[in-house]
Design a protein around this motif. Structure first.
Motif, short mmCIF file in Angstrom:
data_model
loop_
_atom_site.label_atom_id
_atom_site.label_comp_id
_atom_site.label_asym_id
_atom_site.label_seq_id
_atom_site.Cartn_x
_atom_site.Cartn_y
_atom_site.Cartn_z
N PHE A 155 33.81 35.97 27.60
CA PHE A 155 33.92 36.94 28.70
C PHE A 155 32.68 36.97 29.58
CE2 PHE A 155 36.44 38.36 25.07
CZ PHE A 155 37.70 38.46 25.65
N LEU A 156 31.82 35.94 29.45
CA LEU A 156 30.55 36.01 30.19
C LEU A 156 30.78 35.95 31.69
CD1 LEU A 156 29.50 33.06 31.47
CD2 LEU A 156 29.12 32.56 29.09
N GLU A 158 29.04 34.87 35.35
CA GLU A 158 27.95 34.09 35.92
C GLU A 158 26.91 35.07 36.45
OE1 GLU A 158 29.43 31.14 38.67
OE2 GLU A 158 30.93 30.53 37.23
N LYS A 213 42.08 37.35 26.97
CA LYS A 213 41.26 36.80 28.05
C LYS A 213 42.01 36.80 29.38
CE LYS A 213 38.27 34.92 30.50
NZ LYS A 213 37.12 34.10 30.45
N ASN A 217 40.88 39.20 32.81
CA ASN A 217 40.62 38.71 34.16
C ASN A 217 41.69 39.20 35.15
OD1 ASN A 217 38.24 37.54 33.51
ND2 ASN A 217 38.88 35.43 33.84
N ILE A 224 40.01 44.89 41.80
CA ILE A 224 39.38 44.55 43.08
C ILE A 224 40.42 44.58 44.21
CG2 ILE A 224 38.12 42.77 44.38
CD1 ILE A 224 37.10 41.74 41.61
N PHE A 258 33.66 47.38 39.60
CA PHE A 258 34.72 46.51 40.14
C PHE A 258 35.62 47.24 41.14
CE2 PHE A 258 34.92 42.10 38.59
CZ PHE A 258 33.67 42.09 37.99
N LEU A 259 35.04 48.24 41.79
CA LEU A 259 35.76 48.92 42.88
C LEU A 259 35.02 48.72 44.20
CD1 LEU A 259 37.09 52.38 41.57
CD2 LEU A 259 38.39 50.31 42.10
N ASN A 260 34.32 47.59 44.33
CA ASN A 260 33.63 47.33 45.59
C ASN A 260 34.55 46.56 46.53
OD1 ASN A 260 31.25 48.57 44.75
ND2 ASN A 260 30.65 46.72 43.65
N PHE A 265 37.62 38.66 45.80
CA PHE A 265 37.11 37.86 44.68
C PHE A 265 37.32 36.37 44.91
CE2 PHE A 265 41.43 39.24 43.31
CZ PHE A 265 42.02 38.01 43.05
N GLY A 266 36.42 35.59 44.32
CA GLY A 266 36.53 34.14 44.34
C GLY A 266 35.93 33.60 43.06
N CYS A 269 36.96 31.41 38.24
CA CYS A 269 37.74 32.06 37.18
C CYS A 269 38.87 32.95 37.70
CB CYS A 269 36.82 32.88 36.29
SG CYS A 269 35.54 31.85 35.54
N PHE A 330 29.95 32.60 45.68
CA PHE A 330 31.09 33.52 45.54
C PHE A 330 30.65 34.91 45.12
CE2 PHE A 330 32.39 34.37 41.03
CZ PHE A 330 31.36 33.71 40.38
N LYS A 331 29.40 35.01 44.64
CA LYS A 331 28.80 36.31 44.36
C LYS A 331 27.30 36.10 44.24
CE LYS A 331 28.96 36.37 39.32
NZ LYS A 331 29.41 37.09 38.14
N ARG A 420 30.53 42.82 52.43
CA ARG A 420 30.42 43.28 51.04
C ARG A 420 30.04 44.76 50.96
NH1 ARG A 420 33.16 40.14 47.55
NH2 ARG A 420 32.75 37.95 47.86
C1 UGA Z 1 34.70 36.68 35.64
C2 UGA Z 1 34.80 37.84 34.64
O1 UGA Z 1 34.14 38.99 35.19
C3 UGA Z 1 34.16 37.45 33.31
O2 UGA Z 1 34.31 38.51 32.37
C4 UGA Z 1 34.86 36.19 32.79
O3 UGA Z 1 34.29 35.75 31.57
C5 UGA Z 1 34.73 35.10 33.83
O4 UGA Z 1 35.31 35.52 35.07
C6 UGA Z 1 35.44 33.89 33.31
O5 UGA Z 1 36.67 33.94 33.16
O6 UGA Z 1 34.79 32.90 32.97
P1 UGA Z 1 32.75 35.73 37.21
O7 UGA Z 1 33.76 34.77 37.74
O8 UGA Z 1 31.40 35.24 36.83
O9 UGA Z 1 33.33 36.46 35.89
O10 UGA Z 1 32.55 36.81 38.35
P2 UGA Z 1 32.79 38.38 38.53
O11 UGA Z 1 31.51 39.10 38.36
O12 UGA Z 1 33.95 38.84 37.76
O13 UGA Z 1 33.16 38.41 40.09
C7 UGA Z 1 34.33 37.74 40.56
C8 UGA Z 1 34.51 37.93 42.03
O14 UGA Z 1 34.91 39.26 42.32
C9 UGA Z 1 33.28 37.69 42.90
O15 UGA Z 1 33.65 36.92 44.02
C10 UGA Z 1 32.84 39.07 43.29
O16 UGA Z 1 32.16 39.09 44.53
C11 UGA Z 1 34.16 39.79 43.38
N1 UGA Z 1 34.06 41.25 43.21
C12 UGA Z 1 33.61 41.78 42.05
C13 UGA Z 1 34.47 42.10 44.24
O17 UGA Z 1 34.90 41.64 45.32
N2 UGA Z 1 34.37 43.44 44.07
C14 UGA Z 1 33.92 43.99 42.92
O18 UGA Z 1 33.88 45.24 42.82
C15 UGA Z 1 33.52 43.14 41.89
#
Ligand code: UGA
Length: 441
Positions: A155-156, A158, A213, A217, A224, A258-260, A265-266, A269, A330-331, A420
Motif C-alpha cells: 500500500f506504499l 510514492e 488492494k 485504490n 478524489i 484525499f478530498l483535494n 489523479f494520475g 497506480c 503526477f504528484k 491543485r
Molecule cells: C497510490 C495509493 O495511495 C497507495 O496506497 C498505493 O499503494 C499505490 O497507489 C499503489 O497502488 O502502488 P500513489 O500512486 O503513490 O499511491 O499516489 P497517491 O498519493 O495515491 O496520489 C494519486 C494521485 O491522486 C496523484 O495524482 C494525486 O495528485 C492525486 N490526488 C490525491 C488528488 O488529486 N487529490 C487528493 O486529495 C489526493
C-alpha cells in the motif's frame, strides 16, 4: 530472526521493499532483468526520486545485507523466501492488467525451486491471480507441492515509500486456505519488528487479499473524483470546494484526506488499477458492480479538459499564447510522470498552438523522455518568462511558496490558475493578479 529474502523487480515497489527488508536486518537479494537498474542500485543509486530511500539503500549495501543480481539461479540458491514486486501496467488498447512480467517471474523462477519455498506476491493483480500462480509454480518446480504462493499486497505511496514500508497502516496476507502451509509463520518472522510495534495484521484467503488492494485504490480514486465532481457544482454555483472539503472532512466518517479537488489523479497506480478492476469484474460476471468506476474515471479525465479550457479562457486563444506550466510529476515529491495530469494538460495546450514552458523540481528527465516536444526550463522563473498565464499543476512546496513579487517582473500578464488549489487566493489577488482555482469562485 534474520531471514534470507529475494525480491523480484527493482522498480518503486521492489527496490523499496528490498532496501527496507534489509533495514529490518534480513539478508536480501534484489533481482531484475534490467542491467542498467541493477548497476545503479549496486552503486547505491536509486533509479528514481524517492525521498529517504537512497540512505536506506546505501546503509544496507555497506552493511553487506543487500545485494543485487540478474541471476534467477543465484536467487533460487540464496533464498527460500521470495517477494514478487514487478509491475502490472495497463494492457495496450484494453482496460485489463498486463500480467506478462508477473507470469515471467514465476515461469523463470519456479523451475529452479528445489527446496520448500514461499513466494509472496506484492504486485497489484486481478483477483484469482495468486491461486493461478500457485498452481503453475507447483507444476513447474522440482520441489512441487512444497512451493506456496501467498499474497501480501503493498500500500506504499510514492514520496513516502520508506515510511509506508517500515511503518505501514496495516499488513495484509492472503494464504491458500485449500493448502495450509508455512506462509503465515514465515510472514510473521519477516515482519516481526512491525508486528511487535502493534501494526494490524490481517490474515485472510488469497482472493480477499487481492481484492483488498484493488478496493483500497478504487476507494481512493472514488474519493478524489467525488470531490472533483462536487467541485464542478461549486464552479457552477459560485461555491468554494476547498471550504466545503474542510467542512465535510471534519466528519470523522468522511475525513479530510484525499478530498483535494484539482486536476485529478494520475500516476502508475490509481488510473490503471480502477480500469483493471472493472475489467476483472466483467470477466467474473460482476461488471455492473463496478460501472460507477467508469464515471470515476470520466470525472477524473474531465478535470484535465477543464484545466485546458480555463487556460484558453485566460489567454483568449491558445494559438500563439505563452503558457508557463509549473509541475510535471503526477504528484509532489515524486519524479513519476506516468499518466501525469500535469503533463497531459501541458501536452493538450501545446497541441492547440500555445508555446508551453514546463518546469518541475525533479521530473524533468522523465518528462523530456515522454513528451520531448514541450519546452523545458531550468527554473520556475524561467518557465514564467513572458507568460500570458501561469498554471500550477503539481503542488510542490517550491510552488506553494512562490510570491506574486517573485514572478511579476518576468510574466507578460498577471494571471495564475491553480490546478491543485495549493495557493492562497488573496495573496495573489491583493497583488493585482487574476487568480483562478478549480471549484473556487
Ligand atoms: C497510490 C495509493 O495511495 C497507495 O496506497 C498505493 O499503494 C499505490 O497507489 C499503489 O497502488 O502502488 P500513489 O500512486 O503513490 O499511491 O499516489 P497517491 O498519493 O495515491 O496520489 C494519486 C494521485 O491522486 C496523484 O495524482 C494525486 O495528485 C492525486 N490526488 C490525491 C488528488 O488529486 N487529490 C487528493 O486529495 C489526493
Amino acid at each position: 530472526m534474520t531471514s534470507r529474502i529475494a525480491v523480484f523487480g527493482t522498480g518503486y515497489l521492489g527496490a523499496t521493499h528490498a532496501a527496507c527488508m534489509a533495514e529490518l536486518g534480513h539478508e536480501v537479494l534484489g533481482v531484475d532483468v534490467d542491467p542498467n537498474k541493477l548497476a545503479m542500485l549496486e552503486a547505491g543509486e536509486v533509479p528514481f526520486y524517492e525521498p529517504g530511500l537512497e540512505e536506506v539503500l546505501r546503509r544496507n549495501i555497506a552493511a553487506g545485507r543487500l545485494r543485487f543480481t540478474a541471476s534467477y539461479e543465484e536467487a533460487a540458491e540464496f533464498a527460500d523466501i521470495h517477494f514478487l514486486g514487478v509491475g502490472t501496467p495497463q494492457k495496450k488498447g484494453e482496460f485489463a492488467a498486463d500480467m506478462r512480467f508477473v507470469d515471467s517471474v514465476i515461469e523463470t523462477l519456479a523451475p529452479l525451486l528445489t527446496r520448500p519455498t514461499v513466494i509472496f506476491g506484492k504486485s497489484t493483480v486481478p483477483v484469482g491471480t495468486a491461486e493461478r500462480l500457485g498452481a503453475r509454480a507447483r507444476e513447474l518446480a522440482p520441489a512441487g507441492q512444497d512451493v506456496e504462493v501467498a499474497w501480501n499486497p503493498e500500500f506504499l505511496r510514492e514520496g513516502y515509500a520508506v515510511k509506508d514500508t517500515l511503518h505501514p497502516d496495516r499488513l495484509v496476507l492472503g494464504v491458500d486456505r485449500h493448502r495450509p502451509g508455512r506462509a503465515e509463520s514465515v510472514a510473521r518472522e519477516v515482519y516481526e519488528q512491525l508486528l511487535n510495534e502493534g501494526i494490524p495484521f490481517v490474515v485472510t484467503d488469497l482472493a480477499t487479499s487481492e481484492l483488498v488492494k484493488a478496493s483500497a485504490n478504487a476507494f481512493l480514486a472514488t474519493k478524489i473524483s467525488f470531490i472533483n465532481a462536487i467541485s464542478e457544482v461549486c464552479e457552477a454555483s459560485g461555491a468554494d470546494v476547498t471550504v466545503l472539503a474542510d467542512a465535510i472532512g471534519h466528519d470523522a466518517r468522511i475525513g479530510r484526506r484525499f478530498l483535494n479537488a484539482g486536476i485529478g489523479f494520475g500516476g502508475g497506480c490509481l488510473p490503471k488499477d480502477i480500469r483493471a478492476f472493472m475489467a476483472r469484474a466483467g470477466e467474473l460476471g460482476a461488471d455492473q458492480a463496478l460501472t460507477f468506476l467508469r464515471e470515476v474515471d470520466n470525472i477524473n479525465m474531465r478535470r484535465r479538459t477543464r484545466m485546458v479550457e480555463l487556460a484558453r479562457e485566460a489567454c483568449g486563444s491558445l494559438l500563439g499564447a505563452n503558457v508557463a506550466v509549473l509541475g510535471a510529476a503526477f504528484k509532489p515529491d515524486s519524479d513519476d510522470v506516468r499518466d501525469s495530469p500535469a503533463l497531459n494538460v501541458a501536452g493538450q495546450i501545446q497541441l492547440q498552438g500555445a508555446a508551453v514552458n514546463v518546469y518541475d523540481p525533479k521530473a524533468m528527465g522523465n518528462s523530456k523522455a515522454l513528451f520531448p516536444t514541450l519546452t523545458y526550463t531550468s527554473s520556475a522563473l524561467d518557465a514564467c518568462a513572458g507568460a500570458d498565464v501561469v498554471l500550477v499543476l503539481t503542488e510542490w512546496t517550491e510552488f506553494r511558496k512562490l510570491l506574486p513579487s517573485d514572478l511579476e517582473a518576468v510574466v507578460r500578464k498577471k494571471v495564475i490558475i491553480d490546478g491543485r488549489n495549493c495557493l492562497e487566493p488573496t495573496t495573489w489577488r491583493d497583488a493585482g493578479w487574476t487568480y483562478r482555482g478549480l471549484g473556487r469562485p
